[in-house]
Design a protein around this motif. Structure first.
Motif, mmCIF file in Angstrom:
data_model
loop_
_atom_site.group_PDB
_atom_site.id
_atom_site.type_symbol
_atom_site.label_atom_id
_atom_site.label_comp_id
_atom_site.label_asym_id
_atom_site.label_seq_id
_atom_site.Cartn_x
_atom_site.Cartn_y
_atom_site.Cartn_z
ATOM 1 N N PHE A 191 -31.665 -2.092 -17.664
ATOM 2 C CA PHE A 191 -31.469 -3.010 -16.532
ATOM 3 C C PHE A 191 -32.801 -3.380 -15.892
ATOM 4 C CE2 PHE A 191 -27.859 -0.066 -16.664
ATOM 5 C CZ PHE A 191 -26.793 -0.944 -16.731
ATOM 6 N N ASN A 192 -32.905 -4.614 -15.432
ATOM 7 C CA ASN A 192 -34.133 -4.991 -14.732
ATOM 8 C C ASN A 192 -33.993 -4.771 -13.219
ATOM 9 O OD1 ASN A 192 -32.393 -7.123 -14.308
ATOM 10 N ND2 ASN A 192 -34.022 -8.646 -14.244
ATOM 11 N N SER A 193 -33.402 -3.652 -12.857
ATOM 12 C CA SER A 193 -33.377 -3.201 -11.464
ATOM 13 C C SER A 193 -33.239 -1.697 -11.497
ATOM 14 C CB SER A 193 -32.189 -3.791 -10.716
ATOM 15 O OG SER A 193 -32.013 -3.126 -9.473
ATOM 16 N N GLN A 194 -33.844 -1.018 -10.540
ATOM 17 C CA GLN A 194 -33.656 0.427 -10.523
ATOM 18 C C GLN A 194 -32.293 0.781 -9.921
ATOM 19 O OE1 GLN A 194 -36.886 1.979 -8.076
ATOM 20 N NE2 GLN A 194 -35.423 2.366 -6.447
ATOM 21 N N ASN A 195 -31.637 -0.209 -9.334
ATOM 22 C CA ASN A 195 -30.347 0.028 -8.691
ATOM 23 C C ASN A 195 -29.424 -1.170 -8.965
ATOM 24 O OD1 ASN A 195 -28.464 1.307 -7.032
ATOM 25 N ND2 ASN A 195 -29.290 0.408 -5.161
ATOM 26 N N GLY A 255 -38.507 -0.862 -10.873
ATOM 27 C CA GLY A 255 -37.729 -2.069 -11.134
ATOM 28 C C GLY A 255 -36.891 -2.038 -12.400
ATOM 29 N N MET A 256 -36.632 -0.844 -12.924
ATOM 30 C CA MET A 256 -35.843 -0.734 -14.154
ATOM 31 C C MET A 256 -34.925 0.471 -14.070
ATOM 32 S SD MET A 256 -38.761 -1.042 -17.046
ATOM 33 C CE MET A 256 -37.531 -1.425 -18.265
ATOM 34 N N SER A 257 -33.875 0.452 -14.864
ATOM 35 C CA SER A 257 -33.081 1.654 -15.082
ATOM 36 C C SER A 257 -32.365 1.515 -16.414
ATOM 37 C CB SER A 257 -32.122 1.913 -13.924
ATOM 38 O OG SER A 257 -31.325 0.774 -13.698
ATOM 39 N N PHE A 258 -31.558 2.515 -16.726
ATOM 40 C CA PHE A 258 -31.101 2.692 -18.094
ATOM 41 C C PHE A 258 -29.723 3.331 -18.060
ATOM 42 C CE2 PHE A 258 -32.037 4.671 -22.391
ATOM 43 C CZ PHE A 258 -32.452 3.508 -23.016
ATOM 44 N N VAL A 259 -28.958 3.159 -19.141
ATOM 45 C CA VAL A 259 -27.670 3.851 -19.209
ATOM 46 C C VAL A 259 -27.370 4.211 -20.661
ATOM 47 C CG1 VAL A 259 -26.274 1.723 -19.438
ATOM 48 C CG2 VAL A 259 -25.231 3.762 -18.455
ATOM 49 N N ARG A 260 -26.733 5.356 -20.846
ATOM 50 C CA ARG A 260 -26.158 5.665 -22.159
ATOM 51 C C ARG A 260 -24.651 5.578 -22.009
ATOM 52 N NH1 ARG A 260 -26.576 10.619 -26.526
ATOM 53 N NH2 ARG A 260 -24.542 10.172 -27.439
ATOM 54 N N VAL A 318 -37.802 5.597 0.376
ATOM 55 C CA VAL A 318 -38.095 7.000 0.684
ATOM 56 C C VAL A 318 -39.593 7.216 0.517
ATOM 57 C CG1 VAL A 318 -35.850 7.958 0.095
ATOM 58 C CG2 VAL A 318 -37.506 7.580 -1.705
ATOM 59 N N PRO A 319 -40.175 8.154 1.256
ATOM 60 C CA PRO A 319 -41.616 8.384 1.125
ATOM 61 C C PRO A 319 -41.967 8.926 -0.264
ATOM 62 C CG PRO A 319 -40.658 9.720 2.922
ATOM 63 C CD PRO A 319 -39.523 9.012 2.246
ATOM 64 N N CYS A 320 -43.142 8.575 -0.750
ATOM 65 C CA CYS A 320 -43.585 9.050 -2.063
ATOM 66 C C CYS A 320 -44.222 10.430 -1.929
ATOM 67 C CB CYS A 320 -44.651 8.127 -2.649
ATOM 68 S SG CYS A 320 -44.256 6.392 -2.556
ATOM 69 N N ASP A 341 -42.124 -5.870 -6.391
ATOM 70 C CA ASP A 341 -43.203 -5.346 -7.217
ATOM 71 C C ASP A 341 -43.747 -4.059 -6.602
ATOM 72 O OD1 ASP A 341 -43.441 -6.986 -9.392
ATOM 73 O OD2 ASP A 341 -44.668 -8.464 -8.336
ATOM 74 N N PRO A 342 -44.075 -3.082 -7.453
ATOM 75 C CA PRO A 342 -44.660 -1.860 -6.889
ATOM 76 C C PRO A 342 -46.038 -2.136 -6.290
ATOM 77 C CG PRO A 342 -44.496 -1.708 -9.299
ATOM 78 C CD PRO A 342 -43.913 -3.024 -8.903
ATOM 79 N N VAL A 343 -46.385 -1.392 -5.265
ATOM 80 C CA VAL A 343 -47.725 -1.554 -4.669
ATOM 81 C C VAL A 343 -48.608 -0.368 -5.029
ATOM 82 C CG1 VAL A 343 -46.998 -3.072 -2.792
ATOM 83 C CG2 VAL A 343 -46.862 -0.594 -2.496
ATOM 84 N N GLN A 344 -48.135 0.471 -5.930
ATOM 85 C CA GLN A 344 -48.943 1.592 -6.426
ATOM 86 C C GLN A 344 -48.461 1.910 -7.836
ATOM 87 O OE1 GLN A 344 -47.802 4.120 -3.194
ATOM 88 N NE2 GLN A 344 -45.743 3.345 -3.524
ATOM 89 N N ASP A 345 -49.167 2.779 -8.524
ATOM 90 C CA ASP A 345 -48.802 3.066 -9.916
ATOM 91 C C ASP A 345 -47.365 3.552 -10.033
ATOM 92 O OD1 ASP A 345 -51.372 2.448 -10.533
ATOM 93 O OD2 ASP A 345 -52.026 4.505 -10.934
ATOM 94 N N PHE A 346 -47.014 4.486 -9.188
ATOM 95 C CA PHE A 346 -45.660 5.039 -9.196
ATOM 96 C C PHE A 346 -45.406 5.678 -7.846
ATOM 97 C CE2 PHE A 346 -48.625 7.938 -11.348
ATOM 98 C CZ PHE A 346 -48.546 9.071 -10.539
#
Ligand SMILES: *[C@@H]1O[C@H](CO)[C@@H](O)[C@H](O)[C@H]1NC(C)=O
Ligand SMILES: *[C@@H]1O[C@H](CO)[C@@H](O)[C@H](O)[C@H]1NC(C)=O
Ligand SMILES: *[C@@H]1O[C@H](CO)[C@@H](O)[C@H](O)[C@H]1NC(C)=O
Length: 217
Positions: A173-177, A94-99, A48-50, A25-30
């Motif tokens: 996808f329910n994962s960013q990776n 926590g998400m990603s996408f594909v075309r 990686v640092p935000c 879960d994210p610990v900040q908005d983004f």
């Protein structure tokens, strides 16, 4: 609980936890990464640092790289992955996408995503689409424009354009990776000892060599 049981319990927890987990879960908005990073093909996702969020703009959350398909490969398939490497605003969400686009007769070879369930929406076309469960049952049918199909996490799935015009599919996808392992390349293009593959698939050395040439990256 005895000490021995506790130790076994903890070992089980450590051992099995990662396979049950989803993205944290994210610990900040983004968290837009400070530097452009390179996660698209690595199984390991390094944190990686935000960037300082006070200079974020709406354009950090908009991606315009999906308007056109890429060029078809030899299988009549092309895919554009929208992961944090392409779209840094997705990082930690926590998400990603594909075309994915399929030429007439084109095939998205059997593959799976070790870290994500995928839900695929057919924008255009008629697609023979399915997955195989862990008892080797196949769940497949032709789906058309406006229909969605879900491929459960970690299960092998595939698509083929059976219509008479190109097909376009969007997958979420329910994962960013999510990771992708394409079965033909993973098996025949990865350098597994030939003797093992010959035995496993009942192939002669010559047949194996042909498959290796075809699927070597
Ligand atoms: C990303 O990683 C791949 C493989 O590790 C490498 O070939 C490529 O040069 C990297 N790209 C960037 C922008 O660092
Ligand atoms: C925000 O700051 C980062 C450095 O922390 C910089 O790389 C980036 O270009 C800045 N973005 C904007 C939109 O000013
Ligand atoms: C982020 O940027 C703002 C405005 O430039 C600044 O006031 C703040 O101290 C920065 N925060 C961090 C953690 O660097």
């Amino acid at each position: 609980m005895s000490l021995k049981l506790t130790v076994i319990f903890v070992i089980c927890l450590i051992h099995f936890y990662p396979t049950m987990s989803s993205d944290p879960d994210p610990v900040q908005d983004f968290c837009i990464p400070e530097t452009k990073h390179n996660s698209s093909r690595t199984a390991r996702f390094t944190e990686v640092p935000c960037r300082n969020s006070s200079n974020a703009t709406v354009d950090d959350f908009v991606f315009d790289g999906l308007k056109r398909p890429g060029s078809f490969n030899a299988m009549g398939f092309t895919g554009i992955s929208v992961n944090p490497a392409a779209f840094p605003g997705l990082n930690t969400l926590g998400m990603s996408f594909v075309r994915a686009d399929l030429d007439v007769g084109g095939v998205n070879v059997p593959h799976y995503h070790p870290r994500a369930t995928e839900i695929a929406f057919v924008l255009e076309g008629m697609v023979y689409s399915g997955f195989i469960d862990s008892t080797n049952r196949v769940f497949a049918k032709v789906i058309g424009k406006g229909e969605v199909m879900v491929y459960p996490k970690g299960l092998v799935h595939f698509q083929m354009n059976v219509g008479d015009s190109p097909a376009t599919i969007y997958g979420s996808f329910n994962s960013q990776n999510p990771g992708t392992e394409k079965i033909p390349i993973a098996i025949f293009g990865s350098g597994i000892k030939g003797e093992l593959l010959e035995k496993a698939f009942g192939l002669s050395a010559k047949e194996l060599e042909m498959l290796r040439r075809k699927f070597s990256p």
